[in-house]
Design an enzyme around this catalytic site. Structure first.
Site, PDB file in Angstrom:
ATOM      1  N   ASN A  83     -20.587 -14.568-100.862  1.00  0.00           N
ATOM      2  CA  ASN A  83     -21.259 -13.916 -99.753  1.00  0.00           C
ATOM      3  C   ASN A  83     -20.817 -12.449 -99.666  1.00  0.00           C
ATOM      4  O   ASN A  83     -20.040 -11.968-100.497  1.00  0.00           O
ATOM      5  CB  ASN A  83     -20.975 -14.690 -98.460  1.00  0.00           C
ATOM      6  CG  ASN A  83     -22.131 -14.648 -97.490  1.00  0.00           C
ATOM      7  OD1 ASN A  83     -22.723 -13.595 -97.269  1.00  0.00           O
ATOM      8  ND2 ASN A  83     -22.446 -15.789 -96.905  1.00  0.00           N
ATOM      9  N   HIS A 113       2.579  -4.058-105.869  1.00  0.00           N
ATOM     10  CA  HIS A 113       3.481  -2.926-106.100  1.00  0.00           C
ATOM     11  C   HIS A 113       4.919  -3.355-105.836  1.00  0.00           C
ATOM     12  O   HIS A 113       5.167  -4.271-105.052  1.00  0.00           O
ATOM     13  CB  HIS A 113       3.098  -1.766-105.179  1.00  0.00           C
ATOM     14  CG  HIS A 113       1.683  -1.320-105.362  1.00  0.00           C
ATOM     15  ND1 HIS A 113       1.309  -0.449-106.352  1.00  0.00           N
ATOM     16  CD2 HIS A 113       0.549  -1.659-104.712  1.00  0.00           C
ATOM     17  CE1 HIS A 113       0.004  -0.254-106.290  1.00  0.00           C
ATOM     18  NE2 HIS A 113      -0.486  -0.980-105.300  1.00  0.00           N
ATOM     19  N   GLY A 140     -14.756 -17.850 -95.159  1.00  0.00           N
ATOM     20  CA  GLY A 140     -14.763 -16.406 -94.947  1.00  0.00           C
ATOM     21  C   GLY A 140     -13.389 -15.845 -94.622  1.00  0.00           C
ATOM     22  O   GLY A 140     -12.530 -16.508 -94.047  1.00  0.00           O
ATOM     23  N   ARG A 181      -4.386 -31.735 -95.953  1.00  0.00           N
ATOM     24  CA  ARG A 181      -4.687 -33.127 -96.284  1.00  0.00           C
ATOM     25  C   ARG A 181      -5.436 -33.195 -97.613  1.00  0.00           C
ATOM     26  O   ARG A 181      -5.962 -32.206 -98.101  1.00  0.00           O
ATOM     27  CB  ARG A 181      -5.498 -33.812 -95.201  1.00  0.00           C
ATOM     28  CG  ARG A 181      -6.881 -33.259 -94.988  1.00  0.00           C
ATOM     29  CD  ARG A 181      -7.560 -33.984 -93.825  1.00  0.00           C
ATOM     30  NE  ARG A 181      -8.888 -33.516 -93.587  1.00  0.00           N
ATOM     31  CZ  ARG A 181      -9.960 -33.849 -94.279  1.00  0.00           C
ATOM     32  NH1 ARG A 181      -9.875 -34.660 -95.306  1.00  0.00           N
ATOM     33  NH2 ARG A 181     -11.149 -33.377 -93.955  1.00  0.00           N
TER      34      ARG A 181
END
Length: 196
Positions: A83, A113, A140, A181
């Site tokens: 997306n 870094h 998301g 789980r």
């Protein structure tokens, strides 16, 4: 003596700004990503995505905006969907298996870094590969740190920050991301919410 690019590919500390080849490849990829993000859906956009990525299956779709560093160091399997606002810092290489679905605003960061400020300020960085297995759904806002492997048949909950490997066949969520789980046989043909 190894070039900075050779050090990068060997997972050694390197200075990208001191390698003309790396800097040129970075600029070329950023230009291609900018063009990709400006195109509407169609054959030209699909071909440009195949040009950006090192390898991808026939059914690969990424919504804009999409940004990566080099592109050639990303391998994508069949039936891939990401997306909006996917970022892949691919210096260390990122491999996605088949049937991977990624929610909006996700980042896969192979680059890091040194903790020591003097070395970090000198431009040093490292890059460790990220691997995502088959049949993975990533919610998301997920962030994946350098060197992480995500197994197959996995669901990653929204907003997770993955700093350690995630095994096969599980639901994982949180910051830091942890397995909550295993995925059960009963769920294979049900619409159960992953929170249960």
């Amino acid at each position: 003596m190894a070039t900075e690019k050779e050090k990068m590919l060997a997972c050694q500390v390197y200075i990208p700004g001191q390698d003309e080849e790396l800097m040129a490849e970075l600029a070329i990829c950023k230009t291609k990503c900018l063009r990709f993000n400006q195109l509407t859906a169609g054959a030209e956009k699909k071909e440009l995505l195949k040009e950006i990525l090192g390898q991808c299956g026939e059914h690969c779709h990424i919504e804009p905006n999409f940004w990566c560093d080099y592109g050639w160091n990303i391998r994508v399997g069949e039936n891939f969907y990401a997306n909006h606002n996917l970022t892949v810092l691919d210096a260390g290489g990122v491999t996605f298996g088949d049937n991977v679905f990624i929610g909006p605003d996700c980042g896969f960061y192979t680059s890091g870094h040194p903790i020591d400020a003097e070395r970090r300020n000198a431009g040093l960085e490292y890059a460790y590969p990220i691997t995502v297995g088959d049949n993975v759904w990533i919610g998301g806002g997920v962030r994946v740190a350098p060197g992480v492997s995500i197994g197959s048949n996995v669901v990653i909950g929204t907003g997770s920050v993955i700093v350690k490997d995630i095994p096969d066949n599980c639901v994982a969520v949180g910051n830091p991301c942890r397995v909550i789980r295993q995925i059960t046989e009963d769920e294979k043909n049900s619409d159960l919410n992953w929170k249960k």
